[in-house]
Design a protein around this motif. Structure first.
Motif, short mmCIF file in Angstrom:
data_model
loop_
_atom_site.label_atom_id
_atom_site.label_comp_id
_atom_site.label_asym_id
_atom_site.label_seq_id
_atom_site.Cartn_x
_atom_site.Cartn_y
_atom_site.Cartn_z
N GLN A 29 41.25 -30.08 -31.64
CA GLN A 29 42.57 -30.63 -31.94
C GLN A 29 42.43 -31.66 -33.06
O GLN A 29 41.37 -32.25 -33.25
CB GLN A 29 43.18 -31.29 -30.71
N ASP A 59 45.82 -33.96 -26.72
CA ASP A 59 46.87 -33.51 -25.78
C ASP A 59 48.09 -34.44 -25.74
O ASP A 59 48.91 -34.34 -24.82
CB ASP A 59 46.30 -33.33 -24.36
N ASP A 118 47.94 -31.71 -34.52
CA ASP A 118 48.40 -31.43 -33.16
C ASP A 118 48.99 -32.65 -32.47
O ASP A 118 49.85 -32.51 -31.58
CB ASP A 118 47.23 -30.93 -32.30
N ARG A 155 41.46 -26.81 -29.34
CA ARG A 155 42.81 -26.46 -29.75
C ARG A 155 43.19 -25.12 -29.12
O ARG A 155 42.35 -24.22 -29.00
CB ARG A 155 42.88 -26.36 -31.27
N HIS A 156 44.44 -24.98 -28.75
CA HIS A 156 44.92 -23.74 -28.15
C HIS A 156 46.03 -23.13 -29.01
O HIS A 156 46.64 -23.82 -29.83
CB HIS A 156 45.43 -23.99 -26.73
N ALA A 157 46.25 -21.86 -28.81
CA ALA A 157 47.29 -21.15 -29.54
C ALA A 157 48.08 -20.28 -28.57
O ALA A 157 47.63 -19.97 -27.45
CB ALA A 157 46.69 -20.29 -30.64
N ALA A 278 52.21 -25.52 -30.06
CA ALA A 278 50.90 -24.96 -30.42
C ALA A 278 51.12 -23.89 -31.47
O ALA A 278 52.22 -23.32 -31.58
CB ALA A 278 50.22 -24.36 -29.19
N ILE A 310 48.14 -18.26 -23.44
CA ILE A 310 47.57 -19.40 -24.13
C ILE A 310 46.07 -19.15 -24.27
O ILE A 310 45.37 -18.91 -23.28
CB ILE A 310 47.81 -20.72 -23.36
#
Length: 329
Positions: A29, A59, A118, A155-157, A278, A310
């Motif tokens: 992130q 986050d 983010d 990091r998430h998508a 995201a 996710i």
């Protein structure tokens, strides 16, 4: 790695690259490396607005704080999320349960999303983001000057698993499965200057910032005059809005691109979709869509848990992906 570079890489370098990729940590992130201070006028109020973007922890997301309001965090803090959108009439506005709102968030959100920010805490002393030059360009340049900082969290998508489509008459917005993230947009205006324009854009392309995020907001002179009479658009000038009257562009410098109008619609879509929280893996398609349709397609997506998943970005590549990126040994 481009194909042209394959001929100059040695087998040992290729093996080292493969080992590095196989053990690579997740994509981290990102936040700002330092605060970013900006000021400008609000497009609708015409008032001077001061805004400071601060670094934030992992986050945290993107959170705005109205420094001109009293009442503590519950009254002044507004989270940048699709389910906080309360108005999409002339821009995208988000609000909290106490009724505090921030409008015209899409241009700033597009800049943050494209640069991969983010997490940020944004203090602002008015009810709307300053319009600057009518695009995301000033925001991008200011954030790049401050720099970015990686955080110790993956990091998430959001990967689209099946088509999600919303329609309203001739308007349409869709989120579709796909690799990477591409956006397609089509507009149709009776005005001869704008007319029919179609564009396809790759969010991850090197020139995306220059070719999309520098496209300015626009309006027809008759609509601008109607807004002024209604007490809106009071900060709009030829310095921050492309104004079209009949078959003429009134801005002395003309257009930045022949199809600047549809490019700006892509910019708006990127900013509106950033409220998902995201980045996307998939494809967006817009036909005569605007802020309302963009928000509707997000709400439809998240209402169907089978339409997305996710995923963690930067996970080790598959063997097939390695073979595509590395010359054969």
């Amino acid at each position: 790695m481009r194909k042209a570079e394959f001929e100059t890489i040695t087998l040992e370098e290729a093996r080292a690259h493969r080992r590095q990729r196989a053990g690579a940590p997740a994509c981290p992130q990102m936040t700002l490396a330092a605060p970013v201070a900006l000021e400008g006028v609000g497009l609708h109020s015409g008032h001077a607005i001061h805004m400071t973007l601060h670094p934030a922890g992992a986050d945290f997301g993107i959170v705005f704080r109205r420094t001109d309001l009293d009442g503590g965090e519950a009254a002044t803090d507004i989270r940048a999320r699709y389910d906080q959108v309360g108005d999409t009439m002339l821009s995208t506005a988000i609000r909290n349960e106490a009724g505090a709102s921030i409008s015209t968030v899409e241009h700033l959100m597009a800049a943050l999303a494209t640069l991969g920010v983010d997490n940020a805490f944004i203090e602002i002393d008015g009810p709307e983001i300053p319009v600057m030059d009518g695009s995301s360009q000033v925001f991008v340049e200011a954030i790049e000057a401050a720099g970015l900082k990686a955080l110790a969290a993956p990091r998430h998508a959001i990967r689209i698993l099946k088509p999600v489509i919303v329609e309203d008459g001739l308007k349409r917005a869709a989120l579709l499965p796909g690799e990477g993230f591409t956006l397609a947009f089509e507009i149709e205006f009776e005005n001869p200057v704008i007319g029919h324009e179609v564009i396809e854009a790759d969010f991850h392309a090197q020139d995306f910032r220059e070719s999309i995020l520098s496209a300015r907001t626009f309006g027809l002179l008759k609509d601008v005059e109607a807004m002024w009479k209604a007490g809106l658009g009071l900060g709009g000038t030829l310095e921050n809005t492309v104004v079209v009257d009949g078959d003429r562009v009134l801005n002395e410098e003309g257009l930045r691109f022949d199809d600047e109008f549809v490019r700006h619609k892509v910019l708006d879509a990127v900013g509106d979709l950033a409220l998902a929280g995201a980045p996307f893996i998939g494809r967006y398609e817009g036909l005569r869509a605007g802020h309302a349709m963009n928000n509707r397609v997000l709400r439809a997506l998240f209402a169907d848990s089978s339409a997305y998943e996710i995923v963690e970005l930067g996970a080790p590549a598959t063997e097939a992906q390695h073979k595509a990126a590395i010359p054969a040994e």
